[in-house]
Design a protein around this motif. Sequence first.
Motif, PDB file in Angstrom:
ATOM      1  N   ARG A  18      29.027  17.683 -21.460  1.00  0.00           N
ATOM      2  CA  ARG A  18      29.702  18.976 -21.321  1.00  0.00           C
ATOM      3  C   ARG A  18      28.754  20.091 -20.892  1.00  0.00           C
ATOM      4  NH1 ARG A  18      32.754  17.599 -26.551  1.00  0.00           N
ATOM      5  NH2 ARG A  18      34.692  16.737 -25.742  1.00  0.00           N
ATOM      6  N   GLN A  19      27.461  19.850 -20.922  1.00  0.00           N
ATOM      7  CA  GLN A  19      26.474  20.849 -20.513  1.00  0.00           C
ATOM      8  C   GLN A  19      26.039  20.691 -19.063  1.00  0.00           C
ATOM      9  OE1 GLN A  19      23.149  21.049 -23.218  1.00  0.00           O
ATOM     10  NE2 GLN A  19      24.453  20.530 -24.938  1.00  0.00           N
ATOM     11  N   LEU A  20      26.415  19.600 -18.401  1.00  0.00           N
ATOM     12  CA  LEU A  20      25.891  19.264 -17.084  1.00  0.00           C
ATOM     13  C   LEU A  20      26.874  19.619 -15.972  1.00  0.00           C
ATOM     14  CD1 LEU A  20      24.417  15.756 -17.999  1.00  0.00           C
ATOM     15  CD2 LEU A  20      23.270  17.994 -18.067  1.00  0.00           C
ATOM     16  N   PHE A  21      26.378  20.374 -14.980  1.00  0.00           N
ATOM     17  CA  PHE A  21      27.181  20.758 -13.817  1.00  0.00           C
ATOM     18  C   PHE A  21      27.052  19.696 -12.736  1.00  0.00           C
ATOM     19  CE2 PHE A  21      26.131  24.848 -15.757  1.00  0.00           C
ATOM     20  CZ  PHE A  21      27.355  25.470 -15.764  1.00  0.00           C
ATOM     21  N   PRO A  22      28.035  19.303 -12.002  1.00  0.00           N
ATOM     22  CA  PRO A  22      29.435  19.634 -12.148  1.00  0.00           C
ATOM     23  C   PRO A  22      30.217  18.607 -12.951  1.00  0.00           C
ATOM     24  CG  PRO A  22      29.160  18.584 -10.041  1.00  0.00           C
ATOM     25  CD  PRO A  22      27.790  18.630 -10.706  1.00  0.00           C
ATOM     26  N   ILE A  23      29.574  17.575 -13.506  1.00  0.00           N
ATOM     27  CA  ILE A  23      30.358  16.532 -14.184  1.00  0.00           C
ATOM     28  C   ILE A  23      31.056  17.045 -15.435  1.00  0.00           C
ATOM     29  CG2 ILE A  23      29.102  14.587 -13.232  1.00  0.00           C
ATOM     30  CD1 ILE A  23      27.633  14.288 -15.822  1.00  0.00           C
ATOM     31  N   ARG A  24      30.628  18.175 -15.941  1.00  0.00           N
ATOM     32  CA  ARG A  24      31.311  18.730 -17.115  1.00  0.00           C
ATOM     33  C   ARG A  24      32.750  19.104 -16.796  1.00  0.00           C
ATOM     34  NH1 ARG A  24      29.405  24.666 -18.737  1.00  0.00           N
ATOM     35  NH2 ARG A  24      30.847  25.809 -17.439  1.00  0.00           N
ATOM     36  N   ASN A  25      33.108  19.148 -15.510  1.00  0.00           N
ATOM     37  CA  ASN A  25      34.466  19.490 -15.104  1.00  0.00           C
ATOM     38  C   ASN A  25      35.450  18.336 -15.269  1.00  0.00           C
ATOM     39  OD1 ASN A  25      33.850  22.171 -14.340  1.00  0.00           O
ATOM     40  ND2 ASN A  25      32.924  21.378 -12.485  1.00  0.00           N
ATOM     41  N   LEU A  26      34.951  17.141 -15.552  1.00  0.00           N
ATOM     42  CA  LEU A  26      35.854  16.027 -15.822  1.00  0.00           C
ATOM     43  C   LEU A  26      36.572  16.300 -17.140  1.00  0.00           C
ATOM     44  CD1 LEU A  26      33.433  13.078 -14.958  1.00  0.00           C
ATOM     45  CD2 LEU A  26      35.294  13.960 -13.545  1.00  0.00           C
ATOM     46  N   ASP A  27      37.781  15.768 -17.293  1.00  0.00           N
ATOM     47  CA  ASP A  27      38.475  16.003 -18.559  1.00  0.00           C
ATOM     48  C   ASP A  27      37.838  15.140 -19.657  1.00  0.00           C
ATOM     49  OD1 ASP A  27      39.775  13.427 -18.603  1.00  0.00           O
ATOM     50  OD2 ASP A  27      41.334  14.227 -17.295  1.00  0.00           O
ATOM     51  N   ASP A  28      38.208  15.415 -20.899  1.00  0.00           N
ATOM     52  CA  ASP A  28      37.565  14.750 -22.042  1.00  0.00           C
ATOM     53  C   ASP A  28      37.707  13.236 -22.001  1.00  0.00           C
ATOM     54  OD1 ASP A  28      36.525  17.066 -23.057  1.00  0.00           O
ATOM     55  OD2 ASP A  28      38.049  17.325 -24.611  1.00  0.00           O
ATOM     56  N   ASP A  29      38.863  12.731 -21.564  1.00  0.00           N
ATOM     57  CA  ASP A  29      39.051  11.277 -21.485  1.00  0.00           C
ATOM     58  C   ASP A  29      38.108  10.653 -20.470  1.00  0.00           C
ATOM     59  OD1 ASP A  29      40.996  11.310 -23.440  1.00  0.00           O
ATOM     60  OD2 ASP A  29      42.663  11.415 -22.006  1.00  0.00           O
ATOM     61  N   GLU A  30      37.954  11.317 -19.322  1.00  0.00           N
ATOM     62  CA  GLU A  30      37.046  10.805 -18.293  1.00  0.00           C
ATOM     63  C   GLU A  30      35.597  10.869 -18.774  1.00  0.00           C
ATOM     64  OE1 GLU A  30      39.464  11.954 -14.235  1.00  0.00           O
ATOM     65  OE2 GLU A  30      38.476  13.553 -15.358  1.00  0.00           O
ATOM     66  N   LEU A  31      35.240  11.964 -19.428  1.00  0.00           N
ATOM     67  CA  LEU A  31      33.878  12.084 -19.967  1.00  0.00           C
ATOM     68  C   LEU A  31      33.618  11.018 -21.028  1.00  0.00           C
ATOM     69  CD1 LEU A  31      33.402  15.948 -20.297  1.00  0.00           C
ATOM     70  CD2 LEU A  31      32.241  14.415 -18.707  1.00  0.00           C
ATOM     71  N   ALA A  32      34.598  10.793 -21.897  1.00  0.00           N
ATOM     72  CA  ALA A  32      34.434   9.789 -22.953  1.00  0.00           C
ATOM     73  C   ALA A  32      34.267   8.400 -22.347  1.00  0.00           C
ATOM     74  CB  ALA A  32      35.624   9.812 -23.901  1.00  0.00           C
ATOM     75  N   ALA A  33      35.036   8.093 -21.324  1.00  0.00           N
ATOM     76  CA  ALA A  33      34.908   6.787 -20.663  1.00  0.00           C
ATOM     77  C   ALA A  33      33.548   6.659 -19.993  1.00  0.00           C
ATOM     78  CB  ALA A  33      36.020   6.612 -19.634  1.00  0.00           C
ATOM     79  N   PHE A  34      33.077   7.743 -19.404  1.00  0.00           N
ATOM     80  CA  PHE A  34      31.772   7.733 -18.741  1.00  0.00           C
ATOM     81  C   PHE A  34      30.642   7.545 -19.756  1.00  0.00           C
ATOM     82  CE2 PHE A  34      28.022   9.927 -17.059  1.00  0.00           C
ATOM     83  CZ  PHE A  34      27.835   9.203 -15.888  1.00  0.00           C
ATOM     84  N   ALA A  35      30.770   8.192 -20.903  1.00  0.00           N
ATOM     85  CA  ALA A  35      29.706   8.158 -21.910  1.00  0.00           C
ATOM     86  C   ALA A  35      29.688   6.878 -22.734  1.00  0.00           C
ATOM     87  CB  ALA A  35      29.851   9.353 -22.857  1.00  0.00           C
ATOM     88  N   LEU A  36      30.774   6.133 -22.728  1.00  0.00           N
ATOM     89  CA  LEU A  36      30.912   4.967 -23.586  1.00  0.00           C
ATOM     90  C   LEU A  36      29.712   4.031 -23.470  1.00  0.00           C
ATOM     91  CD1 LEU A  36      32.883   3.606 -25.549  1.00  0.00           C
ATOM     92  CD2 LEU A  36      33.795   2.342 -23.595  1.00  0.00           C
ATOM     93  N   GLU A  37      28.980   3.919 -24.560  1.00  0.00           N
ATOM     94  CA  GLU A  37      27.815   3.038 -24.672  1.00  0.00           C
ATOM     95  C   GLU A  37      26.749   3.268 -23.606  1.00  0.00           C
ATOM     96  OE1 GLU A  37      28.614  -1.062 -25.484  1.00  0.00           O
ATOM     97  OE2 GLU A  37      30.508  -0.569 -26.454  1.00  0.00           O
ATOM     98  N   ARG A  38      26.767   4.414 -22.956  1.00  0.00           N
ATOM     99  CA  ARG A  38      25.751   4.736 -21.947  1.00  0.00           C
ATOM    100  C   ARG A  38      24.519   5.305 -22.640  1.00  0.00           C
ATOM    101  NH1 ARG A  38      26.120   5.528 -16.347  1.00  0.00           N
ATOM    102  NH2 ARG A  38      28.352   5.184 -16.556  1.00  0.00           N
ATOM    103  N   LYS A  39      23.371   4.922 -22.162  1.00  0.00           N
ATOM    104  CA  LYS A  39      22.111   5.448 -22.689  1.00  0.00           C
ATOM    105  C   LYS A  39      21.314   6.034 -21.535  1.00  0.00           C
ATOM    106  CE  LYS A  39      21.656   2.513 -26.708  1.00  0.00           C
ATOM    107  NZ  LYS A  39      22.311   3.395 -27.598  1.00  0.00           N
ATOM    108  N   ALA A  40      20.424   6.951 -21.871  1.00  0.00           N
ATOM    109  CA  ALA A  40      19.541   7.534 -20.878  1.00  0.00           C
ATOM    110  C   ALA A  40      18.570   6.469 -20.374  1.00  0.00           C
ATOM    111  CB  ALA A  40      18.771   8.704 -21.496  1.00  0.00           C
TER     112      ALA A  40
END
Length: 155
Positions: A18-40
Amino acid sequence: YIVPSSRPPLPVTLDTLRQLFPIRNLDDDELAAFALERKAEVYGAGSILFYLGNPADYAYYLLEGTVAMKVDGGKTYTVDADTAKARFPLCAAKRHTATAEALTDIQVLRVSSRIMALGAAKHGAPHILDGNAPEIPAQVRESHLFQAFCQYYRE
């Protein structure tokens, strides 16, 4: 050129995204799917993330550490994860506009250009590029990195 690091990778959370431009513009469901088990991704000092002029299939967000950006003409500037510059991709063009070298151990989020395009197109992102978006602090709007991002996004 990659130098290994012994640091464990940070989890990528919704709060981080939610802090990163422009991907923070995705809705919460899309962000949650993107973040799922993702690591840096973790790289040691001296690692080269990308080279000037190479195709940019991914955008890199700096989550931890410091990176030196060497632009055409030999000029260098640094990006530290604790600054507003790190809320934007290190490069936001079809080709890398700099060579990025880790000055410290770093952690980055690597995002495909397709996800970046989706994030930029959603929820009124074009108003960000007019330089007058109220949610973007003046210091960020006036920064070289933000101006370069806007220019390359428009192109």
